[in-house]
Design an enzyme around this catalytic site. Structure first.
Site, PDB file in Angstrom:
ATOM      1  N   GLY A  93      92.532 149.271   0.957  1.00  0.00           N
ATOM      2  CA  GLY A  93      92.511 150.474   0.121  1.00  0.00           C
ATOM      3  C   GLY A  93      93.710 151.361   0.382  1.00  0.00           C
ATOM      4  O   GLY A  93      93.654 152.578   0.232  1.00  0.00           O
ATOM      5  N   ALA A 109     101.687 150.908  -5.197  1.00  0.00           N
ATOM      6  CA  ALA A 109     102.941 150.622  -4.488  1.00  0.00           C
ATOM      7  C   ALA A 109     103.687 149.469  -5.165  1.00  0.00           C
ATOM      8  O   ALA A 109     104.912 149.517  -5.312  1.00  0.00           O
ATOM      9  CB  ALA A 109     102.665 150.303  -3.020  1.00  0.00           C
ATOM     10  N   ASP A 120      97.978 158.197  -5.585  1.00  0.00           N
ATOM     11  CA  ASP A 120      98.565 157.075  -4.840  1.00  0.00           C
ATOM     12  C   ASP A 120      99.939 156.692  -5.395  1.00  0.00           C
ATOM     13  O   ASP A 120     100.820 156.268  -4.651  1.00  0.00           O
ATOM     14  CB  ASP A 120      97.611 155.870  -4.788  1.00  0.00           C
ATOM     15  CG  ASP A 120      96.876 155.622  -6.094  1.00  0.00           C
ATOM     16  OD1 ASP A 120      97.187 156.304  -7.097  1.00  0.00           O
ATOM     17  OD2 ASP A 120      96.000 154.743  -6.123  1.00  0.00           O
TER      18      ASP A 120
END
Ligand code: MEV
Length: 282
Positions: free
Chosen positions: A72, A78, A115
Site C-alpha cells: 500500500g 508512482a 499519493d
C-alpha cells in the site's frame, strides 16, 4: 533513452476525509519505482494509460520496484508519475501531477490524489484535494512501519465509507471534521518536531478511523503491541483493512517497538521519510 524514478508514500494523517475535501499529511518514502523503456510486464494498466496520454503508439516501458505492491505504498501512482516523466522529461511537476491524477482517477475511481502528489513533489506534504499541495519543512520523522500481511482493497474501503456516509451523513461528517482539525494541529506539531504530541494525535486519528469502521483486528494488534512497549502513538496508514500501520517512536524505543510488532505477526519495513519527488535518471 530516459528512465525516471518516483517515490512511494505513507499517509500520516487524514485518510478517507481527504477524499471529501478535508486535509491530510503524506510523506514520500525511500522505497521507489524506476520506469524505463523495455518490454512491459505484469499489471500494465497505468503504464499503458501514461503512454496513451503522452507517448507514441507502440512505445513500451517496464517498471522496477524496490517494494512490493502489496504494502500500500502507492505503487500505482508512482508508476504513472515515473512513466510520464520518462516520456516527457521536461514536463513540469504541475503537468505531471495533473495528467497522472486524471489517469489514476480513470482507472481507480474515487481517489484524492494525495499519493500522486507525494510521487511528484516528494518530501512531506500537507494536501487538500483540488486546492493545496504544501511542502512542509520537516526532515526525519521517527517512524516504525509494520505490515499486517494483508493486502487492503482500497477501492472497496472507499466505497464502504461512501455507503456509511450516505447512511449516516451527520455522524460521518462529524468524524471527518474532527480528523480535519486534528490534521491542522498535527501539521504544526510536526513542524515543531513535538513528536510526543504528534503521537497523541495519531492515537486520536486512529480512534476516529476505528469509528469509521476501517480498522481491522490485525491492525489493532500491531498498534497495541507498539503502544504497549512505549510508542508515542500509532495508527493505520492508508485505506485500512490491512496494509501497514505506523508508530512514532523515540530512538531508545525503536528496537523494542519493532520487536513487539514482529512478535504479534507483523513485518517491520525499514524506510526513510521525506524522499525526493519524481526525477529523471537517464
Ligand atoms: C488510501 O491510501 C487513502 C484514502 O484516503 C484514499 C485516497 O485518499 O485516495 C482512503
Amino acid at each position: 533513452m530516459t528512465t525516471a524514478r518516483a517515490p512511494g508514500k505513507l499517509m500520516l494523517f487524514g485518510e478517507h476525509g481527504v477524499v471529501y475535501g478535508y486535509p491530510c499529511i503524506v510523506t514520500a518514502i525511500s522505497e521507489r519505482l524506476v520506469v524505463g523503456p523495455g518490454e512491459s510486464r505484469g499489471d500494465t494498466r497505468f503504464i499503458d494509460a501514461a503512454v496513451k496520454a503522452w507517448g507514441k503508439p507502440g512505445e513500451t516501458f517496464v517498471a522496477e520496484s524496490s517494494f512490493s505492491g502489496k504494502y500500500g505504498f502507492g505503487s500505482s501512482s508512482a508508476v504513472t508519475v515515473a512513466t510520464l516523466k520518462a516520456i516527457r522529461s521536461g514536463a513540469t511537476n504541475q503537468e505531471v501531477f495533473d495528467t497522472a491524477y486524471k489517469i489514476v482517477l480513470e482507472i481507480q475511481g474515487k481517489a484524492s490524489g494525495f499519493d500522486v502528489a507525494a510521487a511528484v513533489y516528494g518530501g512531506t506534504l500537507y494536501y487538500v484535494k483540488d486546492k493545496t499541495i504544501e511542502s512542509l519543512p520537516i526532515t526525519d520523522i521517527p517512524l516504525v512501519v509494520g505490515y499486517t500481511g494483508i493486502k487492503a482493497n482500497t477501492t472497496a474501503l472507499i466505497e464502504d465509507v461512501a455507503r456509511k456516509r450516505a447512511a449516516e451523513p451527520e455522524k460521518v461528517e462529524r468524524i471527518f471534521e474532527a480528523i480535519g482539525k486534528l490534521v491542522i494541529d498535527a501539521k504544526e506539531k510536526m513542524i515543531e518536531a513535538n513528536w510526543e504530541r504528534v503521537g497523541r494525535l495519531m492515537d486520536f486519528n486512529q480512534e476516529y478511523l476505528r469509528d469509521l469502521g476501517v480498522s481491522s483486528e490485525k491492525l489493532e494488534l500491531l498498534i497495541s503491541a507498539a503502544k504497549g512497549v512505549g510508542a508515542w502513538g500509532a495508527k493505520l496508514s492508508g485505506a485500512g483493512g490491512g496494509d501497514c500501520m505506523i508508530a512514532l517512536v523515540s530512538k531508545e524505543k525503536r528496537q523494542v517497538v519493532e520487536e513487539a510488532i514482529t512478535q504479534v505477526g507483523g513485518q517491520v519495513i525499514h524506510i526513510t521519510t521525506g524522499a525526493p519527488g519524481v526525477r529523471v535518471d537517464r
